[in-house]
Design a protein around this motif. Structure first.
Motif, PDB file in Angstrom:
ATOM      1  N   UNK A 507       0.793  -1.219   0.000  1.00 42.92           N
ATOM      2  CA  UNK A 507       0.000   0.000   0.000  1.00 42.92           C
ATOM      3  C   UNK A 507       0.824   1.266   0.000  1.00 42.92           C
ATOM      4  N   UNK A 508       2.145   1.099   0.076  1.00 50.63           N
ATOM      5  CA  UNK A 508       3.041   2.261   0.049  1.00 50.63           C
ATOM      6  C   UNK A 508       3.839   2.305  -1.254  1.00 50.63           C
ATOM      7  N   UNK A 509       4.416   1.190  -1.636  1.00 50.97           N
ATOM      8  CA  UNK A 509       5.271   1.178  -2.821  1.00 50.97           C
ATOM      9  C   UNK A 509       4.743   0.394  -3.990  1.00 50.97           C
ATOM     10  N   UNK A 510       3.545  -0.203  -3.852  1.00 48.65           N
ATOM     11  CA  UNK A 510       2.997  -1.012  -4.928  1.00 48.65           C
ATOM     12  C   UNK A 510       3.418  -2.464  -4.818  1.00 48.65           C
ATOM     13  N   UNK A 511       2.704  -3.327  -5.532  1.00 49.13           N
ATOM     14  CA  UNK A 511       3.040  -4.751  -5.544  1.00 49.13           C
ATOM     15  C   UNK A 511       4.132  -5.012  -6.567  1.00 49.13           C
ATOM     16  N   UNK A 512       5.141  -5.757  -6.170  1.00 51.38           N
ATOM     17  CA  UNK A 512       6.275  -6.043  -7.049  1.00 51.38           C
ATOM     18  C   UNK A 512       5.919  -7.189  -7.987  1.00 51.38           C
ATOM     19  N   UNK A 513       5.168  -6.859  -9.048  1.00 49.82           N
ATOM     20  CA  UNK A 513       4.758  -7.885 -10.002  1.00 49.82           C
ATOM     21  C   UNK A 513       4.351  -7.244 -11.316  1.00 49.82           C
ATOM     22  N   UNK A 514       4.428  -8.046 -12.386  1.00 44.45           N
ATOM     23  CA  UNK A 514       3.965  -7.609 -13.697  1.00 44.45           C
ATOM     24  C   UNK A 514       2.835  -8.488 -14.208  1.00 44.45           C
ATOM     25  N   UNK A 515       2.238  -9.244 -13.325  1.00 48.18           N
ATOM     26  CA  UNK A 515       1.127 -10.102 -13.714  1.00 48.18           C
ATOM     27  C   UNK A 515      -0.012  -9.255 -14.265  1.00 48.18           C
ATOM     28  N   UNK A 516      -0.649  -9.737 -15.309  1.00 48.50           N
ATOM     29  CA  UNK A 516      -1.555  -8.892 -16.089  1.00 48.50           C
ATOM     30  C   UNK A 516      -2.839  -8.492 -15.355  1.00 48.50           C
ATOM     31  N   UNK A 517      -3.276  -9.274 -14.393  1.00 56.68           N
ATOM     32  CA  UNK A 517      -4.521  -8.938 -13.714  1.00 56.68           C
ATOM     33  C   UNK A 517      -4.314  -8.082 -12.465  1.00 56.68           C
ATOM     34  N   UNK A 518      -3.087  -7.839 -12.112  1.00 58.08           N
ATOM     35  CA  UNK A 518      -2.797  -7.000 -10.946  1.00 58.08           C
ATOM     36  C   UNK A 518      -2.390  -5.608 -11.418  1.00 58.08           C
ATOM     37  N   UNK A 519      -3.167  -4.620 -11.016  1.00 56.48           N
ATOM     38  CA  UNK A 519      -2.954  -3.251 -11.452  1.00 56.48           C
ATOM     39  C   UNK A 519      -2.559  -2.381 -10.263  1.00 56.48           C
ATOM     40  N   UNK A 520      -1.348  -1.876 -10.267  1.00 53.26           N
ATOM     41  CA  UNK A 520      -0.922  -0.918  -9.251  1.00 53.26           C
ATOM     42  C   UNK A 520      -1.415   0.469  -9.635  1.00 53.26           C
ATOM     43  N   UNK A 521      -2.086   1.122  -8.715  1.00 52.94           N
ATOM     44  CA  UNK A 521      -2.626   2.458  -8.965  1.00 52.94           C
ATOM     45  C   UNK A 521      -1.973   3.430  -7.991  1.00 52.94           C
ATOM     46  N   UNK A 522      -1.098   4.281  -8.491  1.00 54.68           N
ATOM     47  CA  UNK A 522      -0.386   5.246  -7.650  1.00 54.68           C
ATOM     48  C   UNK A 522      -1.303   6.435  -7.343  1.00 54.68           C
ATOM     49  N   UNK A 523      -1.673   6.568  -6.061  1.00 56.72           N
ATOM     50  CA  UNK A 523      -2.582   7.659  -5.654  1.00 56.72           C
ATOM     51  C   UNK A 523      -1.866   8.604  -4.697  1.00 56.72           C
ATOM     52  N   UNK A 524      -0.554   8.709  -4.834  1.00 52.90           N
ATOM     53  CA  UNK A 524       0.235   9.550  -3.934  1.00 52.90           C
ATOM     54  C   UNK A 524      -0.265  10.990  -3.930  1.00 52.90           C
ATOM     55  N   UNK A 525      -0.629  11.502  -5.094  1.00 58.84           N
ATOM     56  CA  UNK A 525      -1.073  12.903  -5.171  1.00 58.84           C
ATOM     57  C   UNK A 525      -2.438  13.116  -4.534  1.00 58.84           C
ATOM     58  N   UNK A 526      -3.234  12.082  -4.472  1.00 57.83           N
ATOM     59  CA  UNK A 526      -4.592  12.231  -3.918  1.00 57.83           C
ATOM     60  C   UNK A 526      -4.694  11.871  -2.444  1.00 57.83           C
ATOM     61  N   UNK A 527      -3.874  10.936  -1.989  1.00 59.17           N
ATOM     62  CA  UNK A 527      -4.010  10.403  -0.630  1.00 59.17           C
ATOM     63  C   UNK A 527      -2.840  10.858   0.233  1.00 59.17           C
ATOM     64  N   UNK A 528      -3.098  11.772   1.197  1.00 57.59           N
ATOM     65  CA  UNK A 528      -2.017  12.333   2.013  1.00 57.59           C
ATOM     66  C   UNK A 528      -1.682  11.539   3.272  1.00 57.59           C
ATOM     67  N   UNK A 529      -2.550  10.586   3.650  1.00 60.14           N
ATOM     68  CA  UNK A 529      -2.293   9.818   4.872  1.00 60.14           C
ATOM     69  C   UNK A 529      -3.056   8.499   4.817  1.00 60.14           C
ATOM     70  N   UNK A 530      -2.864   7.680   5.843  1.00 60.89           N
ATOM     71  CA  UNK A 530      -3.404   6.321   5.833  1.00 60.89           C
ATOM     72  C   UNK A 530      -4.933   6.282   5.875  1.00 60.89           C
ATOM     73  N   UNK A 531      -5.552   7.266   6.443  1.00 58.33           N
ATOM     74  CA  UNK A 531      -7.012   7.264   6.560  1.00 58.33           C
ATOM     75  C   UNK A 531      -7.685   8.066   5.447  1.00 58.33           C
ATOM     76  N   UNK A 532      -6.921   8.460   4.415  1.00 60.79           N
ATOM     77  CA  UNK A 532      -7.487   9.335   3.397  1.00 60.79           C
ATOM     78  C   UNK A 532      -7.951   8.664   2.117  1.00 60.79           C
ATOM     79  N   UNK A 533      -7.844   7.352   2.011  1.00 61.43           N
ATOM     80  CA  UNK A 533      -8.182   6.671   0.761  1.00 61.43           C
ATOM     81  C   UNK A 533      -9.655   6.810   0.391  1.00 61.43           C
ATOM     82  N   UNK A 534     -10.545   6.468   1.302  1.00 65.55           N
ATOM     83  CA  UNK A 534     -11.977   6.511   0.992  1.00 65.55           C
ATOM     84  C   UNK A 534     -12.446   7.931   0.701  1.00 65.55           C
ATOM     85  N   UNK A 535     -11.812   8.903   1.321  1.00 63.83           N
ATOM     86  CA  UNK A 535     -12.239  10.297   1.166  1.00 63.83           C
ATOM     87  C   UNK A 535     -11.736  10.919  -0.125  1.00 63.83           C
TER      88      UNK A 535
END
Length: 540
Positions: A507-535
């Protein structure tokens, strides 16, 4: 004393050969390396098909090999005790197999929860003893009047009455163990007892199953795994003991390779996966709910769309209702039936207190990474320095490990309940340790072809390691597994690193994989802290 013998021979640095021989000359042997789950056994058919013997014989070999490899004196003593326990159990059951006659009794087994034949052993003891055809456990007739079920039997004199799982309230009903439910929030219907509890003087629920595991060595191939699901962190066992139990069935990592606590993680998923929707799964759910009284599944919204199940983690688990979930879920799945899983109130409360009061994370995390590098071959020494409440002697007392294992167990139980519905597919959404629980649920569901499929899974700030084998998750989803991660998530960036000895969270650096069904979504610009994802973000 058992009359069967067990011999151990080292083969190279990681390998070993183990042999069991009964008094009558029946022989069983296997060879492999310590990281192997269960090797190919060869020998007498009557020994080969007994799971108690094969599982515990290999567990003995793994524990003995680890004992010889480690230099840590306390670990050596613990591994020696575990090795001796597994060897004694294998030899005791082998002695019974030697004496099995023609008399057969049919009934439910309180070790493996299967309705199978039990073959009487001509032991000459006062209490008739049987061997279960399903799992190989030592059994005897339930002491309840006119009860046709079989209870687990320890070795030695039977000084107190032995009751079956129904009469110990380890299971509401053998017959209803495969019952289906129409609504996940109505799962408590599965927990209605049909028989009186005749074993009130013994410890119930989770601890009862742990006791059964200690006596029989089975359940789901090895009853200690049941203890891992329904007892306190890994059934009350920690460190080397937990690892030896896990190696007995799953393998997946020795102490030196970093397998500490494996039985509470991987094994809980595999155990639930193999029992989904079955009698054993019902027993696990029953014991788990007794242990975690905060566990419930709340229906948040009716709808005809694909059902969505959400699960929160520490810092975000709150009171009943939507909490922070409503916007993010209804925006992506407006017409769906929505459930929310509540779990681990005690563990999450303790962990939140530690996280909220633990300062100086960056400095502590840096120190942990240095120690972890030096200790890569000595993971079992419980690398530190963990700051504040994370300094521990026993994993059971550590708030992070307790909450982590609770999440694993929760995911396994949720998978069992989903498997009892007539749903075709589900969407799983989890935050923090709730993401860990949903990941466990997804992987467990994938182990059973008839279970509902996971259309997609959304993991927000997942408190799981970035590395590892993501193949099971890739195979578990029909569409995609989305991993939303933020480098601004300081809880994962520092706290997780401290708790996990320098590891990086997915949840911090992404999953270390290139498997086609796993999509890492970088939300660093939107999420400033651990409780900010849903908001702050919208689901893909």
């Amino acid at each position: 004393m058992p009359k069967s013998s067990v011999n151990f021979d080292p083969v190279g640095r990681r390998g070993m050969r183990v042999t069991l021989q009964t008094e009558r000359g029946w022989r069983l042997e296997a060879e492999g390396e310590v990281d192997l789950a269960l090797p190919e056994f060869k020998g007498a058919e009557k020994l080969l098909r007994n799971l108690v013997i094969t599982v515990n014989l290999w567990a003995f070999a793994c524990a003995e090999k680890e004992r010889r490899l480690t230099r840590d004196q306390k670990l050596r003593e613990e591994l020696e005790r575990r090795a001796r326990s597994h060897a004694d159990l294998a030899r005791n059951v082998a002695d019974l197999v030697d004496k099995v006659g023609l008399e057969v009794r049919e009934g439910w087994c309180s070790a493996c929860f299967k309705h199978v034949d039990h073959r009487k052993a001509e032991t000459g003891l006062g209490v008739p003893t049987y061997v279960c055809d399903g799992c190989g456990a030592a059994t005897l007739t339930c002491a309840a009047p006119r009860c046709p079920n079989m209870a687990t039997r320890g070795f030695g004199a039977v000084r107190i009455p032995r009751f079956c799982a129904e009469h110990r309230h380890e299971l509401p009903s053998f017959e209803r163990g495969t019952a289906q439910i129409n609504d996940l929030s109505a799962f408590t219907d599965l927990l209605r007892y049909e028989k009186k509890n005749l074993a009130k003087t013994t410890k119930l629920a989770g601890s009862a199953l742990v006791a059964a595991g200690a006596m029989t060595g089975v359940g789901l191939l090895a009853a200690p795994l049941i203890g891992g699901i329904v007892g306190t962190t890994i059934g009350g066992y920690t460190g080397a003991a937990a690892t030896s139990y896990g190696l007995a069935f799953l393998g997946g990592g020795s102490l030196a390779a970093g397998g500490l606590g494996m039985a509470g993680g991987t094994a809980v998923v595999a155990a639930a996966g193999a029992s989904l929707g079955g009698v054993l799964g019902a027993g696990l759910t029953n014991a788990y709910v007794r242990e975690d009284k905060s566990f419930m599944i709340e229906k948040l919204q009716d709808g005809g769309g694909v059902p969505v199940i959400v699960c929160s983690g520490f810092l975000t688990e709150g009171k009943k209702g939507w909490g922070d979930w409503q916007r993010i879920i209804t925006e992506r799945y407006p017409d769906s039936l929505v459930y929310r899983v509540h779990w681990g109130a005690e563990e999450l409360k303790d962990l939140t207190a530690v996280v909220s009061g633990n300062l100086g994370w960056a400095v502590a995390a840096k120190a942990v990474k240095k120690v972890a590098l030096k200790a890569s071959k000595q993971v079992a020494k419980k690398v530190g320095p963990f700051s504040g409440a994370l300094i521990f002697v026993d994993l059971v007392k550590n708030p992070w490990w307790r909450a982590r294992e609770r999440a694993n167990k929760t995911g396994a139980i949720v998978a069992d309940l989903i498997a009892r519905t007539d749903l075709d597919e589900v969407v799983l959404v989890g935050h923090s340790l709730g993401a860990r629980a949903m990941l466990c649920a997804a992987v467990a569901l994938a182990t059973k072809d008839e279970a509902p499929k996971v259309r997609e899974i959304h993991l927000l700030g997942a408190a799981v390691g970035a590395g590892g084998d993501w193949g099971p998750l890739n195979a578990a989803v029909q569409r995609f597994a989305y991993n939303y991660h933020s480098r601004e998530d300081k809880v994962l960036k520092f706290f997780y690193s401290i708790a996990q000895g320098g590891s990086t969270a997915a949840g911090c650096g992404g999953m270390a994989t290139r498997l086609k069904r796993i999509k890492n979504v970088d939300v660093t610009r939107q999420v400033p802290d651990h409780s900010g994802y849903c908001k702050s973000l919208s689901l893909k």
